[in-house]
Write a protein that holds these residues in place. Structure first.
Motif, PDB file in Angstrom:
ATOM      1  N   ASP A 250       0.880  -1.156   0.057  1.00  0.00           N
ATOM      2  CA  ASP A 250       0.061  -0.088   0.069  1.00  0.00           C
ATOM      3  C   ASP A 250       0.850   1.240   0.175  1.00  0.00           C
ATOM      4  N   LEU A 251       0.610   2.227  -0.878  1.00  0.00           N
ATOM      5  CA  LEU A 251       1.348   3.449  -0.967  1.00  0.00           C
ATOM      6  C   LEU A 251       0.429   4.484  -0.716  1.00  0.00           C
ATOM      7  N   GLU A 394      -7.647   5.904  -3.007  1.00  0.00           N
ATOM      8  CA  GLU A 394      -8.855   6.138  -2.311  1.00  0.00           C
ATOM      9  C   GLU A 394      -8.432   6.504  -0.777  1.00  0.00           C
ATOM     10  N   LYS A 395      -9.296   7.444  -0.230  1.00  0.00           N
ATOM     11  CA  LYS A 395      -9.072   8.006   1.236  1.00  0.00           C
ATOM     12  C   LYS A 395      -9.430   6.831   1.964  1.00  0.00           C
ATOM     13  N   ARG A 396      -8.391   6.421   3.016  1.00  0.00           N
ATOM     14  CA  ARG A 396      -8.583   5.185   4.080  1.00  0.00           C
ATOM     15  C   ARG A 396      -8.078   5.635   5.212  1.00  0.00           C
ATOM     16  N   PRO A 397      -8.592   5.212   6.290  1.00  0.00           N
ATOM     17  CA  PRO A 397      -7.902   5.515   7.842  1.00  0.00           C
ATOM     18  C   PRO A 397      -6.834   4.695   7.896  1.00  0.00           C
ATOM     19  N   ILE A 398      -5.765   5.586   8.384  1.00  0.00           N
ATOM     20  CA  ILE A 398      -4.423   5.036   8.558  1.00  0.00           C
ATOM     21  C   ILE A 398      -3.926   5.411   9.917  1.00  0.00           C
ATOM     22  N   VAL A 399      -2.961   4.559  10.551  1.00  0.00           N
ATOM     23  CA  VAL A 399      -2.384   4.911  11.578  1.00  0.00           C
ATOM     24  C   VAL A 399      -0.900   5.678  11.444  1.00  0.00           C
ATOM     25  N   ALA A 403      -1.500   7.482  15.900  1.00  0.00           N
ATOM     26  CA  ALA A 403      -2.705   8.353  15.776  1.00  0.00           C
ATOM     27  C   ALA A 403      -3.468   7.995  14.517  1.00  0.00           C
ATOM     28  N   LEU A 404      -4.770   8.033  14.654  1.00  0.00           N
ATOM     29  CA  LEU A 404      -5.577   7.461  13.336  1.00  0.00           C
ATOM     30  C   LEU A 404      -5.763   8.833  12.629  1.00  0.00           C
ATOM     31  N   ALA A 405      -5.296   8.719  11.318  1.00  0.00           N
ATOM     32  CA  ALA A 405      -5.273   9.727  10.257  1.00  0.00           C
ATOM     33  C   ALA A 405      -5.965   9.268   8.850  1.00  0.00           C
ATOM     34  N   ILE A 406      -6.544  10.258   8.063  1.00  0.00           N
ATOM     35  CA  ILE A 406      -6.874  10.086   6.768  1.00  0.00           C
ATOM     36  C   ILE A 406      -6.019  10.195   5.824  1.00  0.00           C
ATOM     37  N   ALA A 407      -5.697   9.056   4.628  1.00  0.00           N
ATOM     38  CA  ALA A 407      -4.761   9.588   3.844  1.00  0.00           C
ATOM     39  C   ALA A 407      -5.208   8.892   2.463  1.00  0.00           C
ATOM     40  N   THR A 408      -4.647   9.457   1.294  1.00  0.00           N
ATOM     41  CA  THR A 408      -5.089   8.467   0.057  1.00  0.00           C
ATOM     42  C   THR A 408      -4.041   7.575  -0.119  1.00  0.00           C
ATOM     43  N   MET A 409      -4.594   6.478  -0.433  1.00  0.00           N
ATOM     44  CA  MET A 409      -3.854   5.201  -0.360  1.00  0.00           C
ATOM     45  C   MET A 409      -4.210   4.552  -1.551  1.00  0.00           C
TER      46      MET A 409
END
Length: 445
Positions: A250-251, A394-399, A403-409
């Motif tokens: 995953d990138l 796509e936007k996904r929740p990541i750590v 901490a929990l964050a949102i990033a385009t993966m």
């Protein structure tokens, strides 16, 4: 002297082609280098040039003909001032039969050299198994359709005892069905069975849809064109013969999208419009140069270590796909890659690519992210050692930083030929690819 113009082999793997159009007619004088016809192969429509000079004496194969075997006479050429000696239709049929037999019994030389989908690797085992001897009646070959032969073999029916109802006495499906209802006609000579040598084991015949429970008349059968036949053949060979395994990563591509937007905004007046796919091509090429052991192909004589990262990119076209190549992609900037891909994709969809634009390459990229596909694994496109499958961003929740964050993966999978790229090597390539894609500025160094 009258000579034959034959169906040319326009690629190392071509076995047959469609004669799309004639540019000459009977009586026309031609010279070497003059375009005389257009031949449609499984990948492109190409012009055929005359080799000799003379006068077209006879057109043996009309334009629009499908599935003309390589080396089949398609026209005759007479020397200027000579009377043409017409080639008989029987000679044309014999030449086509001979060409078919030669291709079926010869190794598929260069099968893996095409940039198209898959192919059999070169080596000792690429020769096709000779077909079983055709039944004969009184020393003459029994004429029967392929379907009739298959049904007769499955039902144990002796073709030499049947009379066909098709053209020229050809045995067709209905004749086999009628014979199956007649015990006398269906019986094969027992004595022949007892003394005959056991036939070599062959792959089981493909079952018809009806034999698999599909009701007759419940479907429409669309004939296979050359491209779909080739895809079926080479993908089957690749999936069967190449020991392959997938690696997935995953990138995070927020920085990539930001850089792409800034480049396109700054250079819009220059006609520059970079896509995510263009940046993936560049990143893959640089990663292959950083991990050169992964930029390789398997051969029976050793591993071919390629000098450049020649990236084939899958382009969907009607009835199939093709992989035009960005040659030496590691040496080109994003704007040049974008321009080349736009041109190649447009001509690919119109079947106007030249063989040297889609045959070869060292690595393949297939991007289905624009179609909304999140993750997939492609079949290796021989002779490439790897093929990369790119999913949708796509936007996904990541750590991030605990901490929990949102990033385009974006999910990327490489399918590796284990004869060339093992797990550790494939992982090293993906690590390099990730470093370039997550930090686009690194591609400028």
């Amino acid at each position: 002297m009258t000579t034959s113009i034959t169906m040319p082999a326009l690629s190392p793997t071509m076995e047959e082609g469609n004669l799309a159009k004639w540019h000459v007619k009977v009586g026309d004088k031609i010279e070497p280098g003059q375009v005389i016809a257009e031949i449609e192969t499984d990948k492109a429509t190409m012009e055929v040039e005359a080799v000799d000079e003379g006068v077209i004496a006879e057109i043996l194969v009309p334009e629009g003909s499908q599935g003309v075997k390589v080396n089949t006479p398609i026209a005759t050429l007479a020397g200027e001032g000579e009377a043409a000696k017409p080639v008989k239709k029987e000679e044309t049929l014999q030449a086509q039969k001979k060409a078919t037999q030669t291709q079926s019994s010869s190794p598929l030389v260069g099968e893996g050299s095409e940039g198209g989908a898959g192919g059999a690797s070169s080596g000792e085992n690429t020769a096709a198994t000779p077909p079983p001897t055709a039944p004969t009646r009184g020393g003459e070959r029994v004429l029967a359709s392929p379907l009739a032969r298959r049904l007769a073999e499955q039902g144990g029916i002796d073709l030499s005892g049947l009379r066909g109802s098709g053209p020229n006495g050809r045995i067709v499906k209905s004749d086999i069905e009628a014979a199956a209802k007649s015990p006398r006609a269906a019986q094969a000579p027992q004595q022949s069975r007892e003394v005959a040598k056991p036939a070599p084991q062959q792959a089981p015949a493909h079952l018809s849809l009806e034999q698999q429970g599909i009701r007759p008349g419940s479907y429409d059968l669309v004939p296979l064109d050359l491209m779909r036949k080739t895809i079926a053949k080479r993908m089957t060979a690749s999936f069967r013969d190449v020991p392959h395994f997938p690696l997935t990563i995953d990138l995070e591509i927020d920085a990539l999208l930001k850089a792409r937007g800034e480049i396109n905004k700054r250079f819009a007046d220059n006609g520059v419009k970079i896509s995510v796919n263009d940046m993936c091509i560049k990143a893959a090429a640089l990663a292959l140069k950083l991990v050169p052991e992964a930029n390789a192909s398997y051969t029976p004589d050793g591993l071919a270590m390629h000098h450049h990262a020649d990236i084939g990119v899958a382009v969907a076209i009607p009835h199939g796909l093709i992989t035009p190549i960005v040659w030496a992609a590691e040496t080109k900037g994003l704007a040049q890659i974008s321009h080349e891909m736009t041109d190649l994709a447009d001509r690919a969809r119109n079947k106007k690519l030249k063989p040297e634009e889609f045959q070869g390459g060292t690595f393949t990229i297939s991007n289905m992210g624009m179609l909304g596909i999140k993750s997939f694994a492609s079949i290796i496109n021989e002779p490439h050692g790897m093929i990369m499958s790119i999913g949708a961003g796509e936007k996904r929740p990541i750590v991030k930083n605990d901490a929990l964050a949102i990033a385009t993966m974006m999910t990327v999978t490489v399918t590796c030929d284990h004869r060339v790229v093992d797990g550790a090597l494939g992982a090293a390539f993906l690590k390099a690819f990730k470093s370039f894609l997550e930090d686009p500025m690194a591609m400028l160094l």
